[in-house]
Design a protein around this motif. Sequence first.
Motif, PDB file in Angstrom:
ATOM      1  N   GLU A  83       0.820  -1.211   0.000  1.00 22.54           N
ATOM      2  CA  GLU A  83       0.000   0.000   0.000  1.00 22.54           C
ATOM      3  C   GLU A  83       0.853   1.259   0.000  1.00 22.54           C
ATOM      4  OE1 GLU A  83      -2.648  -0.204   3.269  1.00 22.54           O
ATOM      5  OE2 GLU A  83      -3.833  -1.865   2.453  1.00 22.54           O
ATOM      6  N   ALA A  84       2.090   1.131   0.449  1.00 19.56           N
ATOM      7  CA  ALA A  84       2.975   2.294   0.504  1.00 19.56           C
ATOM      8  C   ALA A  84       3.632   2.587  -0.845  1.00 19.56           C
ATOM      9  CB  ALA A  84       4.058   2.072   1.565  1.00 19.56           C
ATOM     10  N   TYR A  85       3.486   1.654  -1.790  1.00 23.11           N
ATOM     11  CA  TYR A  85       4.132   1.869  -3.079  1.00 23.11           C
ATOM     12  C   TYR A  85       3.302   2.815  -3.938  1.00 23.11           C
ATOM     13  CZ  TYR A  85       7.385   0.784  -6.810  1.00 23.11           C
ATOM     14  OH  TYR A  85       8.353   0.882  -7.777  1.00 23.11           O
ATOM     15  N   ASP A  86       3.932   3.354  -4.985  1.00 26.73           N
ATOM     16  CA  ASP A  86       3.291   4.408  -5.781  1.00 26.73           C
ATOM     17  C   ASP A  86       2.154   3.908  -6.661  1.00 26.73           C
ATOM     18  OD1 ASP A  86       5.024   6.239  -4.703  1.00 26.73           O
ATOM     19  OD2 ASP A  86       6.488   6.057  -6.325  1.00 26.73           O
ATOM     20  N   ASP A  87       2.259   2.688  -7.181  1.00 24.20           N
ATOM     21  CA  ASP A  87       1.233   2.203  -8.098  1.00 24.20           C
ATOM     22  C   ASP A  87       1.096   0.696  -7.962  1.00 24.20           C
ATOM     23  OD1 ASP A  87       3.163   0.855  -9.850  1.00 24.20           O
ATOM     24  OD2 ASP A  87       3.742   2.869 -10.475  1.00 24.20           O
ATOM     25  N   TYR A  88       0.173   0.130  -8.771  1.00 23.97           N
ATOM     26  CA  TYR A  88      -0.103  -1.304  -8.716  1.00 23.97           C
ATOM     27  C   TYR A  88       0.605  -2.083  -9.815  1.00 23.97           C
ATOM     28  CZ  TYR A  88      -3.828   0.229  -5.614  1.00 23.97           C
ATOM     29  OH  TYR A  88      -4.529   0.801  -4.587  1.00 23.97           O
ATOM     30  N   GLY A  89       1.331  -1.394 -10.669  1.00 19.20           N
ATOM     31  CA  GLY A  89       2.016  -2.068 -11.761  1.00 19.20           C
ATOM     32  C   GLY A  89       2.158  -1.147 -12.954  1.00 19.20           C
ATOM     33  N   PRO A  90       2.931  -1.548 -13.952  1.00 18.23           N
ATOM     34  CA  PRO A  90       3.227  -0.665 -15.086  1.00 18.23           C
ATOM     35  C   PRO A  90       2.033  -0.389 -15.995  1.00 18.23           C
ATOM     36  CG  PRO A  90       4.118  -2.859 -15.466  1.00 18.23           C
ATOM     37  CD  PRO A  90       3.637  -2.835 -14.052  1.00 18.23           C
ATOM     38  N   GLU A  91       0.989  -1.227 -15.952  1.00 24.27           N
ATOM     39  CA  GLU A  91      -0.170  -1.027 -16.825  1.00 24.27           C
ATOM     40  C   GLU A  91      -1.442  -0.898 -16.003  1.00 24.27           C
ATOM     41  OE1 GLU A  91      -0.273  -3.525 -20.401  1.00 24.27           O
ATOM     42  OE2 GLU A  91       1.660  -4.326 -19.764  1.00 24.27           O
ATOM     43  N   ARG A  92      -1.345  -0.240 -14.873  1.00 20.21           N
ATOM     44  CA  ARG A  92      -2.469  -0.164 -13.936  1.00 20.21           C
ATOM     45  C   ARG A  92      -3.702   0.497 -14.539  1.00 20.21           C
ATOM     46  NH1 ARG A  92       1.454   3.283 -13.026  1.00 20.21           N
ATOM     47  NH2 ARG A  92       1.074   5.506 -12.725  1.00 20.21           N
ATOM     48  N   GLU A  93      -3.499   1.403 -15.507  1.00 20.59           N
ATOM     49  CA  GLU A  93      -4.639   2.094 -16.111  1.00 20.59           C
ATOM     50  C   GLU A  93      -5.460   1.173 -17.006  1.00 20.59           C
ATOM     51  OE1 GLU A  93      -5.395   4.965 -15.100  1.00 20.59           O
ATOM     52  OE2 GLU A  93      -3.555   5.293 -13.963  1.00 20.59           O
ATOM     53  N   ARG A  94      -4.898   0.020 -17.345  1.00 17.15           N
ATOM     54  CA  ARG A  94      -5.590  -0.897 -18.254  1.00 17.15           C
ATOM     55  C   ARG A  94      -6.274  -2.039 -17.515  1.00 17.15           C
ATOM     56  NH1 ARG A  94      -1.512  -2.942 -22.639  1.00 17.15           N
ATOM     57  NH2 ARG A  94      -3.415  -4.026 -23.250  1.00 17.15           N
TER      58      ARG A  94
END
Length: 242
Positions: free
Chosen positions: A41-52
């Motif tokens: 939860e402390a990381y910036d995002d959920y992965g390189p293609e999170r918007e998809r």
Amino acid sequence: AFDRLHRDLQGNTAFVTVRSLTNETVAIRSKAIADVYFSSEAYDDYGPERERYGRFTSEQIADPRDWRIIAALALNGGDFEDFAAEDVERVRGWVTVSDAQLEALVADARLEPSQLETERAKAQDREDRLFALATETVWQFSTGVQRREVVVEEEALYEAFYPLTDFDGDILDGELLRLACEGRHRIIFINPVAIDYVSIPTQSFEDGQSSVVADGLDEMEAADAQVAASRTFPTRRGRTRR
């Protein structure tokens, strides 16, 4: 979810399983996995293609009883005899947003009239997503094609997919999965080698498992009783002995 997936990814199983708070039990074919990102939860995002991530939702409901009510709401109003009335109304109020509620927000100046249609569409989209998570079983082929089915018979749902979740798909050995969606009226055979994953409503899968296990125990007890009865026979004095 993290511990099991982290362990299974380091093994040699045909399928790995993930269970989420969004009511999804997902069996993923190991050879279909290119990479997996674990992010805290402390990381910036959920992965390189999170918007998809089209199926991603932040709606997290831990209580399976609430998902059962959502499923009942989705299936033409459903049967609420097994639920407390206050629980049904609580979940209904949380899942659905009526026109009256939206118009009340406009009347209270908490929503601009020009935003009414946009908010109505958002509310409908959210309701549709929750209903889908509660009722739809989804599997995707390696070609990217998806299939979606609403399987009302929970025992059939469990019996179709438990080899992927309980035995990691290792016992299949070329077998097809048989999914009886509506008894003999609609039966689907699925090649597990051809799918990337299958996502199953957790509450339906677990309820199906409970029913299958209970039926199995009943059959064992009946068989034991029959064996015991066959070993009982009358003596000369009219008594019975074993």
